[in-house]
Write a protein that holds these residues in place. Structure first.
Motif, PDB file in Angstrom:
ATOM      1  N   ASP A  13       0.900  -1.432   0.072  1.00 24.00           N
ATOM      2  CA  ASP A  13       0.049  -0.027   0.043  1.00 24.00           C
ATOM      3  C   ASP A  13       0.802   1.447  -0.112  1.00 24.00           C
ATOM      4  N   SER A  14       2.054   1.098   0.743  1.00 23.16           N
ATOM      5  CA  SER A  14       2.742   2.482   0.623  1.00 23.16           C
ATOM      6  C   SER A  14       4.166   2.110  -0.061  1.00 23.16           C
ATOM      7  N   CYS A  15       3.960   1.455  -1.074  1.00 21.94           N
ATOM      8  CA  CYS A  15       5.209   1.563  -1.815  1.00 21.94           C
ATOM      9  C   CYS A  15       4.830   1.304  -3.423  1.00 21.94           C
ATOM     10  N   THR A  16       5.323   2.062  -4.363  1.00 18.38           N
ATOM     11  CA  THR A  16       5.116   2.078  -5.422  1.00 18.38           C
ATOM     12  C   THR A  16       6.278   1.435  -6.406  1.00 18.38           C
ATOM     13  N   LEU A  17       7.362   1.077  -5.794  1.00 19.52           N
ATOM     14  CA  LEU A  17       8.488   0.608  -6.447  1.00 19.52           C
ATOM     15  C   LEU A  17       9.074   1.978  -7.184  1.00 19.52           C
ATOM     16  N   CYS A  18       9.031   3.108  -6.766  1.00 16.92           N
ATOM     17  CA  CYS A  18       9.192   4.177  -7.489  1.00 16.92           C
ATOM     18  C   CYS A  18      10.735   4.445  -7.349  1.00 16.92           C
ATOM     19  N   GLY A  19      11.357   3.956  -6.367  1.00 12.96           N
ATOM     20  CA  GLY A  19      12.910   3.742  -6.357  1.00 12.96           C
ATOM     21  C   GLY A  19      13.406   5.030  -5.913  1.00 12.96           C
ATOM     22  N   GLU A  40       9.708  23.269 -15.805  1.00 11.67           N
ATOM     23  CA  GLU A  40      10.357  22.067 -14.884  1.00 11.67           C
ATOM     24  C   GLU A  40       9.582  22.328 -13.440  1.00 11.67           C
ATOM     25  N   MET A  41       9.381  21.270 -12.895  1.00  8.25           N
ATOM     26  CA  MET A  41       8.939  21.091 -11.452  1.00  8.25           C
ATOM     27  C   MET A  41      10.385  21.101 -10.665  1.00  8.25           C
ATOM     28  N   GLU A  42      10.306  21.540  -9.334  1.00  9.65           N
ATOM     29  CA  GLU A  42      11.361  21.264  -8.686  1.00  9.65           C
ATOM     30  C   GLU A  42      11.560  19.842  -8.616  1.00  9.65           C
ATOM     31  N   ASP A  43      12.959  19.258  -8.531  1.00 12.87           N
ATOM     32  CA  ASP A  43      13.222  17.837  -8.425  1.00 12.87           C
ATOM     33  C   ASP A  43      13.048  17.121  -9.591  1.00 12.87           C
ATOM     34  N   ALA A  44      12.830  17.868 -10.916  1.00 11.30           N
ATOM     35  CA  ALA A  44      12.414  17.204 -12.302  1.00 11.30           C
ATOM     36  C   ALA A  44      13.546  16.309 -12.555  1.00 11.30           C
ATOM     37  N   GLY A  45      12.977  15.383 -13.238  1.00  9.43           N
ATOM     38  CA  GLY A  45      14.120  14.511 -14.083  1.00  9.43           C
ATOM     39  C   GLY A  45      14.235  13.069 -13.215  1.00  9.43           C
ATOM     40  N   VAL A  46      15.304  12.448 -12.784  1.00  8.76           N
ATOM     41  CA  VAL A  46      15.373  11.292 -12.193  1.00  8.76           C
ATOM     42  C   VAL A  46      14.927  11.489 -10.721  1.00  8.76           C
ATOM     43  N   MET A  47      14.981  12.540 -10.257  1.00  7.74           N
ATOM     44  CA  MET A  47      14.773  12.537  -8.642  1.00  7.74           C
ATOM     45  C   MET A  47      13.100  12.858  -8.612  1.00  7.74           C
ATOM     46  N   ASN A  48      12.438  13.045  -9.676  1.00 11.79           N
ATOM     47  CA  ASN A  48      10.984  13.545  -9.535  1.00 11.79           C
ATOM     48  C   ASN A  48      10.190  12.636  -8.615  1.00 11.79           C
ATOM     49  N   TRP A  49       9.135  13.281  -8.034  1.00 11.66           N
ATOM     50  CA  TRP A  49       8.479  12.418  -7.275  1.00 11.66           C
ATOM     51  C   TRP A  49       7.321  11.676  -7.744  1.00 11.66           C
ATOM     52  N   CYS A  50       7.132  10.423  -7.133  1.00  9.24           N
ATOM     53  CA  CYS A  50       5.979   9.343  -7.555  1.00  9.24           C
ATOM     54  C   CYS A  50       4.730   9.951  -7.591  1.00  9.24           C
ATOM     55  N   CYS A  51       3.657   9.574  -8.425  1.00  8.86           N
ATOM     56  CA  CYS A  51       2.400  10.246  -8.330  1.00  8.86           C
ATOM     57  C   CYS A  51       1.700   9.398  -7.383  1.00  8.86           C
ATOM     58  N   GLY A  52       2.302   8.265  -6.913  1.00  5.30           N
ATOM     59  CA  GLY A  52       1.632   7.691  -5.526  1.00  5.30           C
ATOM     60  C   GLY A  52       0.960   6.454  -6.092  1.00  5.30           C
ATOM     61  N   GLY A  53       0.524   6.228  -7.172  1.00  8.20           N
ATOM     62  CA  GLY A  53      -0.310   5.110  -7.341  1.00  8.20           C
ATOM     63  C   GLY A  53       0.422   4.047  -8.330  1.00  8.20           C
ATOM     64  N   GLY A  54       1.387   4.023  -8.458  1.00 11.71           N
ATOM     65  CA  GLY A  54       2.106   2.940  -9.441  1.00 11.71           C
ATOM     66  C   GLY A  54       2.481   1.609  -8.662  1.00 11.71           C
ATOM     67  N   GLY A  55       2.908   0.626  -9.336  1.00  6.33           N
ATOM     68  CA  GLY A  55       3.318  -0.511  -8.630  1.00  6.33           C
ATOM     69  C   GLY A  55       2.024  -1.495  -8.105  1.00  6.33           C
ATOM     70  N   GLY A  56       1.158  -1.109  -8.393  1.00  8.28           N
ATOM     71  CA  GLY A  56      -0.350  -1.824  -7.960  1.00  8.28           C
ATOM     72  C   GLY A  56      -0.941  -0.893  -6.916  1.00  8.28           C
ATOM     73  N   VAL A  57      -0.383  -0.190  -6.330  1.00 11.50           N
ATOM     74  CA  VAL A  57      -1.350   0.805  -5.339  1.00 11.50           C
ATOM     75  C   VAL A  57      -2.590   1.353  -6.089  1.00 11.50           C
ATOM     76  N   SER A  58      -2.702   1.813  -7.262  1.00 12.65           N
ATOM     77  CA  SER A  58      -4.080   2.244  -7.799  1.00 12.65           C
ATOM     78  C   SER A  58      -4.905   0.947  -7.890  1.00 12.65           C
TER      79      SER A  58
END
Lengths: 422, 227, 365
Positions: free
Chosen positions: A95-101, A335-353
């Motif tokens: 629930d609290s991990c999207t494998l965002c890395g 660009e957002m802050e932290d854009a690119g490889v350090m961008n923040w996850c949408c929160g719903g990947g990896g099965g969470v949604s």
């Protein structure tokens, strides 16, 4: 057979390798991984600390693969992992991990925590502790052909609709085409314009491509639930179809985990390299742009920003391509802050949604993306993953925000020079 | 009274033991431990990655070994205290260890080469700052809810293990608390204890982080990401 | 035989005025860190002193301690102390020899049984029945045990007598031990040093003569008045240590500037003696002042404390057996557990039963 703790424990023993051992040996419990994880930053709850999610795996490693761990468990000084503990960790792992890395990028000693979460899910699932929603999505994938239950018929309906819309033929089962295009369920149901966009872009660029009636679903529930046997079955369908049609390359659609599954895990799942290449649609579009085969006209002048899907950017290596494409079609790209490889996850990947149990925390975690978005001042967000799109749209609604979300492929297709597309 | 003393080990005997057999035992246990953990780790192997790596990549395992020493900007922004105190500790510890002339003499004796050191008053100040950093690390573990949740006996024990050589060294240099002979013996003993226990605690990270960072960089590098 | 003349009479005979005598007592009191007011007590005690009998036994020694103590270029007041005692037996100093000397010793021991002061220099060899050092056919061990019986107190002069000294050093082929390793039931003062400083001996004797008791002793039985401070704490080169200015070789610029000798092996920090303050040869100099590091000669096992030229922070060379053995055990244990890990992992993977979608849930109860 059915799920059991023994199968789960054995699965955990199978997945432990030298990297896992080096990670557990190196962890000094500094807690910096928590600061990189949106599930912690938006809740302040220490149980969401990424490395903490791996406690059950660590126990197995200690008791099965270290001298002192073996001795202490035999002497009764420490207890082996129990089914109750494994079950208790299910919400942390699913629930609290999207494998965002993101955690893997900041750990000072270099631990790839997402790598380990992917592995602990093997044990979780085999022990029957995967969340119900994700189990059902996986069952639908295998039994029906896709996680949302979409069968060929539904696809054919959309194909016909898009052909009517664009006035172009959408090729299917064309032998020896250069590219085999895949789709994700999300696109077929929610964003069918993606298919039409492909048709228009490939027409202008003169790309020879095809769909396959035997393998059109790119989404890989097996990766999300964490069962390699199932992930393999899903990938094999694609591999077989691609090799049967003798295509040069397979295009991974706008879906994050599909790319991870096909491009990076696939050959290891099936035990051999492919006879074809795998590209993400953004990689192909950028390549066509560079070759001058895509001609665009006009630019969108509303301020817009880009969300990097985790599996495509940070875990996939497709970082600059969307920016170059946006350079063609966007006048005010911020660009957002932290854009690119350090961008923040949408929160719903990896099965969470797909996991109703995770809905509340997913909405909470979305606040990170909300803050990023608000700071740009843009009311249009472009992305390249259908799941991110849905999750972001849901989050925007929950927070009552007036922001339009567009897919990048669509955006490019909308700006193609008209003469070339008739 | 001194007859009772003599029946136990005298201070001088303790010092001579730490400088003689004690050193052998500590070094021996260290090598034993490192061999053991090395085999434990590498015996598990890593399956060959059959996915085609990207032709050109900004990232690699070797690169990450070095670059991971710099915190990412977003980490600095969010929580500068943790990396600052940790760096303060590491830099201070290594400086007092490697740049204090009597320690350099130890290296010269063992390895046959030496390097320039820093003036003793500077080392003295660094030792105090390092001890302050240790206190900061301990406070962090106790006060920050994340660290408190994930910290165990080992994490607190290694703080004590690391602090003892600093404390005893400081007192020895200043001839405080106990006689120099005894203080020096305790200093050497505490350093030997640290050396001997390193492979068996989380302090083994001094070596394994090279491996972990390499794997991390390699996995990401193949995908075209510099981690 | 002992002379029954009192000390004041002897002094008068030597032309030493009362004033000079009192000055000596004052300096002696100061040397022993007694309050100045005690100088008259010292004088009073020495006045009344009946010359006690002193039996000096020399065992496995080099005579360096006697050389140090008896060396004087002109009659000094230290030397006069020796007139204040009745040295009834001393190999080097006594006139008699052979049977006559042994007879003198036996007589003194009998006459002053329980009251004589026993001074010992040299270690006592124990191996092979003590044959490695004998006097008049008797082992040192035997002689010591006999003489200790009637001694009021024992002064172990020199590091050999105090701690075993050179003969005690690795591999100690004679089984040499200190006086205190053999005599357990008599008060012993260790006056260590190789050799000890002359005035330290006289100070101890003067204390005994004055008070009839032993001075305050440290953990190793040495008088705190002389062994309470380390060389390092009183060394004039200490500021250089504190600043980190070390001589690297014996004739480099640092050495010529008088910098600290830590890196050249000085054992000053762990050595307790009066060298840095009292110095040698009537205060002329001491080893560090002459440019050589302290050897640590007043400490036990200083011969086995690694090279004199290895700094204190360097390990003492011992056999590498432990390190190599431990490393070998580590490799063996590691290889074993490595194979075991491999086996467990391979087994688990081999036993893998494919998980399909029907296996994702536990059977419903």
């Amino acid at each position: 057979m059915s799920a059991s703790f023994e199968r789960g424990y054995h699965a955990l023993m199978e997945v432990i390798d030298a990297p896992v051992a080096s990670f557990f040996m190196s962890c000094v419990h500094c807690g910096l991984c928590a600061q990189a994880c949106l599930f912690y930053t938006e809740t302040g709850d220490p149980q969401y600390t990424p490395i903490y999610k791996l406690e059950p795996l660590k126990k197995v490693w200690l008791h099965e693969y270290t001298l002192f761990g073996r001795i202490s468990s035999r002497l009764g000084l420490s207890k082996k992992l129990t089914d109750e503990e494994l079950a208790a960790w299910s919400p942390l792992v699913y629930d609290s991990c999207t494998l965002c890395g993101r955690c893997s990028m900041v750990c000072p000693v270099g631990n790839d925590i997402a790598y380990m979460v992917r592995k602990i899910r093997e044990g979780m699932a085999a022990a029957g502790h995967a969340p119900q929603g994700v189990i059902e999505a996986t069952q639908r994938t295998i039994r029906l052909g896709s996680p949302m239950g979409i069968k060929l018929q539904a696809l054919q309906t959309q194909i016909r609709a898009q052909e009517a819309e664009t006035g172009l033929t959408i090729p299917i089962d064309q032998q020896s085409a250069d590219y085999l295009a895949l789709l994700s369920s999300m696109e077929i149901i929610n964003f069918p314009e993606y298919l039409g966009s492909l048709a228009r872009i490939f027409k202008q660029a003169g790309v020879s491509w095809t769909l396959s009636s035997e393998a059109f679903e790119a989404t890989n529930s097996g990766i999300q639930i964490g069962v390699s046997d199932i992930a393999r079955e899903i990938v094999l369908k694609i591999v077989n179809a691609a090799e049967k049609l003798q295509v040069r390359s397979v295009i991974s659609p706008e879906c994050g985990h599909a790319f991870t599954a096909l491009r990076w895990e696939g050959p290891n799942l099936i035990g051999r390299p492919y006879n074809f290449a795998v590209v993400h649609i953004l990689e192909l579009l950028d390549q066509l742009r560079a070759e001058g085969r895509i001609k665009t006209d006009g630019q969108l002048d509303t301020p817009l920003t880009f969300h990097d899907p985790c599996q495509i950017a940070r875990r996939g290596g497709v970082i600059e391509q969307p920016r170059r494409l946006l350079g063609e079609v966007a006048a005010d790209f911020r660009e957002m802050e932290d854009a690119g490889v350090m961008n923040w996850c949408c929160g719903g990947g990896g099965g969470v949604s797909a996991n109703p149990r995770a809905e509340a925390i997913m909405i909470k975690a979305f606040k990170r993306k909300k803050d990023q978005l608000e700071a740009t001042g843009a009311h249009t967000l472009v992305t390249a993953c259908a799941n991110c799109r849905i999750v972001i749209e849901e989050g925007l609604e929950a927070y009552d925000m007036n922001v339009k979300v567009i897919g990048l492929t669509e955006l490019v297709a909308e700006h193609l020079k008209q003469e070339e597309t008739s | 009274m001194w007859m009772i003393w003599k029946s136990l080990m005298s201070e001088t005997d303790l010092l001579l033991w730490t400088r003689g057999p004690g050193f052998q035992w500590a070094l021996g246990l260290f090598l034993l431990g490192m061999a053991l953990r090395g085999f434990e780790l590498f015996s598990l192997g890593r399956r060959r990655d059959l996915a085609a790596p990207r032709a050109h990549s900004p990232g690699s395992g070797w690169r990450t070994i070095f670059t991971r020493s710099l915190p990412k900007w977003s980490t600095w922004r969010r929580t500068p205290a943790t990396p600052l105190i940790a760096y303060g500790f590491h830099i201070g510890f290594f400086a007092t260890l490697f740049l204090f002339p009597p320690h350099i003499q130890l290296a010269l004796n063992i390895f046959g080469f030496s390097w320039p050191g820093l003036p003793s008053p500077l080392i003295d100040a660094l030792a105090l700052l390092t001890l302050l950093a240790v206190a900061g690390l301990a406070a962090g573990r106790l006060l920050d809810p994340v660290k408190r949740l994930i910290s165990g006996f080992d994490d607190y024990a290694v703080l004590v293990l690391s602090a003892l050589p600093l404390l005893t060294g400081y007192f020895a240099f200043h001839h405080q608390i106990l006689s120099y002979t005894l203080m020096l013996a305790l200093h050497i003993l505490s350093a030997e204890l640290l050396l001997a226990l390193m492979p068996f605690t989380s302090l083994v990270h001094f070596a394994t982080l090279l491996v972990a960072r390499w794997y991390n960089g390699d996995i990401a590098g193949r995908k075209g990401v510099a981690s | 035989m002992s002379d029954k003349l009192s000390l004041p009479a002897i002094l008068e005979a030597h032309g030493i005025s009362r004033r000079e005598f009192l000055k000596f007592c004052g300096s002696l009191a100061a040397l022993m860190a007694l309050p100045p007011g005690m100088a008259p007590s010292v004088a009073a005690a020495l006045d009344k002193a009946q010359r006690p009998s002193v039996i000096w036994l020399s065992f496995q020694e080099c005579t360096g301690c006697t050389e140090s103590l008896s060396r004087s270029h002109n009659p000094t007041l230290e030397a006069l102390i020796f007139d204040a005692i009745s040295l009834d037996y001393h190999h080097t100093l006594q006139a008699a020899s052979g049977e006559a000397a042994e007879a003198a010793r036996a007589t003194a021991m009998k006459q002053f049984f329980g009251k004589y002061l026993l001074v010992v220099d040299g270690s006592i060899p124990l191996k092979d029945g003590g044959v490695y050092s004998t006097i008049a056919g008797r082992s040192n061990l035997d002689m010591l045990q006999e003489a200790a019986k009637g001694a009021a107190a024992i002064v172990a002069v020199g590091t050999c007598a105090a701690f075993g000294g050179i003969p005690h050093a690795n591999p100690n082929p004679t089984g040499a031990v200190a006086v205190s390793d053999i005599i357990k039931d008599k008060p012993i003062i260790n006056v260590s040093g190789c050799p000890p400083i002359p005035v330290v001996i006289t100070g101890v004797l003067a204390h005994y003569l004055t008070f009839g008791t032993l001075p305050e002793l440290d953990g190793l039985g040495r008088p705190k008045a002389f062994y309470g401070e380390s060389i390092h704490d009183r060394c004039y080169r200490r500021p250089f240590y504190d600043q980190g200015k070390f001589a690297k070789t014996f004739d480099d610029e640092g050495a010529r500037n008088g910098w600290c000798l830590f890196e050249l092996g000085c054992k000053g920090p762990t050595t307790f003696n009066a060298c840095a303050t009292t110095k040698w040869n009537q205060g002329t100099s001491f080893p560090i002042e002459s440019g050589h590091g302290c050897l640590g000669c007043s400490e036990p096992n200083f011969w086995d404390a690694g090279s004199f030229y290895n700094p204190l922070s360097a390990p003492i060379p011992t056999s590498n057996k432990v390190v190599l053995g431990a490393a070998a055990v580590g490799v063996a244990a590691g290889a074993t557990i490595g194979l075991w890990n491999r086996h467990v992992q391979t087994q688990a993977r081999r036993e893998h039963v494919a998980v399909n979608v029907d296996d994702l849930e536990k059977p419903h109860e």
